[in-house]
Design an enzyme around this catalytic site. Structure first.
Site, PDB file in Angstrom:
ATOM      1  N   SER A   2      39.237  38.218  46.656  1.00 60.81           N
ATOM      2  CA  SER A   2      40.767  39.816  47.255  1.00 60.81           C
ATOM      3  C   SER A   2      40.023  39.114  48.206  1.00 60.81           C
ATOM      4  CB  SER A   2      39.605  41.041  46.942  1.00 60.81           C
ATOM      5  OG  SER A   2      40.741  41.846  48.016  1.00 60.81           O
ATOM      6  N   TYR A  33      34.885  49.170  47.033  1.00 63.76           N
ATOM      7  CA  TYR A  33      35.567  48.534  46.227  1.00 63.76           C
ATOM      8  C   TYR A  33      35.339  47.402  46.611  1.00 63.76           C
ATOM      9  CZ  TYR A  33      38.938  45.228  44.292  1.00 63.76           C
ATOM     10  OH  TYR A  33      40.181  44.203  44.651  1.00 63.76           O
TER      11      TYR A  33
END
Length: 296
Positions: A145, A158
Site C-alpha cells: 500500500s 494497518y
C-alpha cells in the site's frame, strides 16, 4: 515483453480472492489461459456465492479454502495446490484494514491485522518458495500500500503491517534473486474495494472518550473516502489487476521492486529517490557479487 506463448499456461495462486483486487486478478489471469488457484475464507459459507461465480467464470479456476492467518489452513491449502504441480506466480492479496485512532486499537486488534497482512503473506511465500527455487524461476507479487512507505494519521495499526511486509519483501528479493525468483511489491493508493468498510472500530472505548471531538474525525474521514471512491471518475481497481499482469509478463530479473498504482501521495517520488540508496546496501555489505535483485 514476454511472448504470448511464454505467458499462458502458468500456475497462479492468489490469496484473498473473494473480493477486490484478488477477485479481479483471478478472472484476468484465467481469461488469459493461466491455471488459477483462488484462495478465500469460508468458501462453503458466506463466500459460497463468490466461489460459485468464480468457478462458473472459467474452467481454469479452482477455489481453495484458506485462512492466511492460520498456519494449518495455509499448510493444508498449499499442500492441495502443490499436489497438482508447482506454483509459477504467487500474488499475496489477502488483507484487512482498520481505520481509527491508533492508540484506541487493542493489541489484539493490531495482531489480527499483522496475522493476515504480514504473517499471512510470509506463510504463503514460505509454502511456494522451495519449489520456485528448485525450478530456478518464479514470481511473488506482494500487495502492499502507499502506507507501506508513509504513515498517515488514523491508519497506524494497518500501516505497521505494510511497513513490515515491505521490509521483509525487500530483503527476500535480494536473497532469492540468485535462484531466478523475483519478488515485486505493488503499492495501491485508495481504491473502492470494500476494504475500508470491512474494518473494525477501535476496541478501547475509554481511550476514544479521552480524545474528545478528535475521536470522531476518523469516522468522518472514512465516510468521505467511501464517497470519493465510489464516485464517477474514482480510481478503478482494474488498474491494480493490470499492474499484476504487467509484472507477470516482464522478463525475469527485470521487474521493478515497487509499483505504485492510483493516487500516489508522493510515494512514487519517495521510491524514485530512495531505491538506489536501498540497493547500494548490497555493495556496502560487499554482497553485490553474491546477491542480485537491485532495481532494474
Amino acid at each position: 515483453m514476454a511472448s504470448a506463448e511464454a505467458r499462458v499456461g502458468r500456475t497462479v495462486a492468489i490469496t484473498g480472492a473473494s473480493s477486490g483486487f484478488g477477485e479481479g486478478a483471478v478472472r484476468a489471469f484465467a481469461d488469459r489461459g493461466d491455471r488459477v488457484w483462488a484462495t478465500m475464507r469460508d468458501a462453503a459459507g458466506r463466500n459460497a456465492g463468490k466461489k460459485a461465480a468464480l468457478e462458473a467464470h472459467s474452467a481454469n479456476i479452482s477455489i481453495i479454502e484458506m485462512d492466511v492467518s492460520d498456519d494449518a489452513s495455509v499448510a493444508d491449502g498449499f499442500a492441495a495446490i502443490l499436489a497438482e504441480g508447482p506454483v509459477d506466480i504467487l500474488i499475496n492479496n489477502a488483507g484487512v484494514m482498520y481505520l481509527g485512532l491508533t492508540e484506541a486499537f487493542s493489541v489484539a486488534q493490531a495482531q489480527e491485522q499483522m496475522e493476515t497482512n504480514y504473517f499471512g503473506a510470509v506463510r504463503a511465500m514460505q509454502a511456494v518458495l522451495p519449489g520456485m527455487r528448485a525450478a530456478g524461476a518464479g514470481l511473488i507479487i506482494n500487495t502492499s500500500s502507499l502506507v507501506g512507505r508513509i504513515s498517515p494519521p488514523f491508519f497506524g495499526t494497518y500501516t505497521a503491517t505494510k511497513h513490515a511486509l515491505e521490509g521483509y519483501s525487500q530483503a527476500l528479493r535480494y536473497e532469492v534473486s540468485p535462484f531466478g525468483v523475483d519478488i515485486a511489491i505493488v503499492e495501491p493508493g485508495p481504491f473502492g474495494t470494500g476494504l475500508l468498510s470491512a474494518g473494525k472500530p477501535p476496541a478501547r472505548a475509554d481511550v476514544l472518550v479521552s480524545y474528545g471531538d478528535l475521536a470522531g474525525v476518523p469516522t468522518a474521514m472514512g465516510a468521505h473516502f467511501a464517497a470519493l471512491l465510489t464516485s464517477e471518475g474514482a480510481p478503478d481497481p482494474q488498474w491494480v489487476v493490470d499492474a499484476y499482469l504487467r509484472l507477470a509478463d516482464m522478463p525475469p530479473g527485470r521487474r521493478p521492486t515497487r509499483t505504485v498504482v492510483g493516487m500516489t501521495w508522493g510515494v512514487d517520488r519517495i521510491n524514485a529517490e530512495t531505491q538506489a540508496l536501498q540497493d547500494a546496501i548490497l555493495k556496502e555489505m560487499q554482497l553485490d557479487g553474491v546477491l542480485r535483485g537491485a532495481d532494474a
